[in-house]
Design a protein around this motif. Sequence first.
Motif, PDB file in Angstrom:
ATOM      1  N   LEU A  12      22.530 -19.926  13.674  1.00 58.06           N
ATOM      2  CA  LEU A  12      21.499 -20.794  14.246  1.00 58.06           C
ATOM      3  C   LEU A  12      21.855 -22.270  14.100  1.00 58.06           C
ATOM      4  O   LEU A  12      21.591 -23.070  15.005  1.00 58.06           O
ATOM      5  CB  LEU A  12      20.151 -20.490  13.582  1.00 58.06           C
ATOM      6  CG  LEU A  12      19.583 -19.094  13.859  1.00 58.06           C
ATOM      7  CD1 LEU A  12      18.291 -18.875  13.099  1.00 58.06           C
ATOM      8  CD2 LEU A  12      19.372 -18.872  15.354  1.00 58.06           C
ATOM      9  N   ILE A  13      22.459 -22.637  12.966  1.00 59.09           N
ATOM     10  CA  ILE A  13      22.918 -24.022  12.804  1.00 59.09           C
ATOM     11  C   ILE A  13      23.992 -24.328  13.838  1.00 59.09           C
ATOM     12  O   ILE A  13      23.996 -25.404  14.453  1.00 59.09           O
ATOM     13  CB  ILE A  13      23.457 -24.252  11.384  1.00 59.09           C
ATOM     14  CG1 ILE A  13      22.313 -24.212  10.368  1.00 59.09           C
ATOM     15  CG2 ILE A  13      24.197 -25.588  11.287  1.00 59.09           C
ATOM     16  CD1 ILE A  13      22.770 -24.188   8.932  1.00 59.09           C
ATOM     17  N   ALA A  17      22.421 -24.833  17.258  1.00 58.65           N
ATOM     18  CA  ALA A  17      21.808 -26.162  17.382  1.00 58.65           C
ATOM     19  C   ALA A  17      22.880 -27.236  17.515  1.00 58.65           C
ATOM     20  O   ALA A  17      22.764 -28.149  18.348  1.00 58.65           O
ATOM     21  CB  ALA A  17      20.930 -26.439  16.160  1.00 58.65           C
ATOM     22  N   LEU A  63      17.781 -34.785  14.679  1.00 57.07           N
ATOM     23  CA  LEU A  63      17.615 -33.404  15.139  1.00 57.07           C
ATOM     24  C   LEU A  63      18.546 -32.462  14.385  1.00 57.07           C
ATOM     25  O   LEU A  63      18.169 -31.331  14.061  1.00 57.07           O
ATOM     26  CB  LEU A  63      17.885 -33.315  16.639  1.00 57.07           C
ATOM     27  CG  LEU A  63      16.826 -33.921  17.556  1.00 57.07           C
ATOM     28  CD1 LEU A  63      17.290 -33.875  19.012  1.00 57.07           C
ATOM     29  CD2 LEU A  63      15.500 -33.174  17.401  1.00 57.07           C
ATOM     30  N   SER A 114      17.390 -29.323  12.049  1.00 60.11           N
ATOM     31  CA  SER A 114      17.926 -27.968  12.237  1.00 60.11           C
ATOM     32  C   SER A 114      18.532 -27.432  10.946  1.00 60.11           C
ATOM     33  O   SER A 114      18.402 -26.242  10.640  1.00 60.11           O
ATOM     34  CB  SER A 114      18.967 -27.963  13.360  1.00 60.11           C
ATOM     35  OG  SER A 114      20.146 -28.642  12.972  1.00 60.11           O
ATOM     36  N   PHE A 116      17.024 -24.097   9.496  1.00 57.63           N
ATOM     37  CA  PHE A 116      17.891 -22.918   9.533  1.00 57.63           C
ATOM     38  C   PHE A 116      18.759 -22.756   8.286  1.00 57.63           C
ATOM     39  O   PHE A 116      19.167 -21.639   7.956  1.00 57.63           O
ATOM     40  CB  PHE A 116      18.795 -22.978  10.768  1.00 57.63           C
ATOM     41  CG  PHE A 116      18.049 -23.084  12.062  1.00 57.63           C
ATOM     42  CD1 PHE A 116      16.904 -22.349  12.277  1.00 57.63           C
ATOM     43  CD2 PHE A 116      18.478 -23.942  13.067  1.00 57.63           C
ATOM     44  CE1 PHE A 116      16.195 -22.446  13.478  1.00 57.63           C
ATOM     45  CE2 PHE A 116      17.797 -24.041  14.271  1.00 57.63           C
ATOM     46  CZ  PHE A 116      16.656 -23.296  14.474  1.00 57.63           C
TER      47      PHE A 116
END
Length: 202
Positions: free
Chosen positions: A115-116, A119, A137, A141, A145
């Motif tokens: 997920l990192i 992003a 942002l 993240s 995450f």
Amino acid sequence: MENQPSHPTQTSIASGKPVNWIRGVVFTALFAALFIAFCFVKIPLWFTPIPITLQTLAVMLAGGLLGARLGFLSIFLVVLLTTAGLPLLGGNGGLAVVFGSSGGYIWMFPLEALLIGFAGDRLFARSSKLSRGGMLLLFVSLILFGVALAYVGGVPWLAYKAKLSFSAAMSGGCYPFLFGDTVKAIAAVFLISKLRPLMPKL
């Protein structure tokens, strides 16, 4: 005479695909090794079975610098080999480690990197250099995450394995680590923003 089509291998080499594939394998192995090395940096705490480690930072860097796919693979391979019995997580391995009191955190590591990386891929697709908004942002993240997600898996499992109440599990497996994890996220933002533009195409 008409030009003959080039050999598929030659075309592939010319396009750089084998080179990118080899780079991907090398960097996946390097970040897997980094994760293993960071697992050996740990400080035991007397009031909880969960030690302070640099594992979270390694996961953040793997996802942020390698991207979603390779970041996930680099961490997943270590978890998989540890499950098979190799002593890769701080010198320990086997099912007893992966399903021990810290198992909930371990299971989340590959998902965190995925997920990192997802992003980071979106953010760096716009520009190789992040603006202040982009860095904010990225930090958000990493917190969501790379930090919060770890506790989503880790705290309930710790409560189950150690037979603790949820509040006691939070006191032993979350609150003492929040400040350190935030510092790791800040360091990761700095490193990812500086190093990601320098990474070769994988």
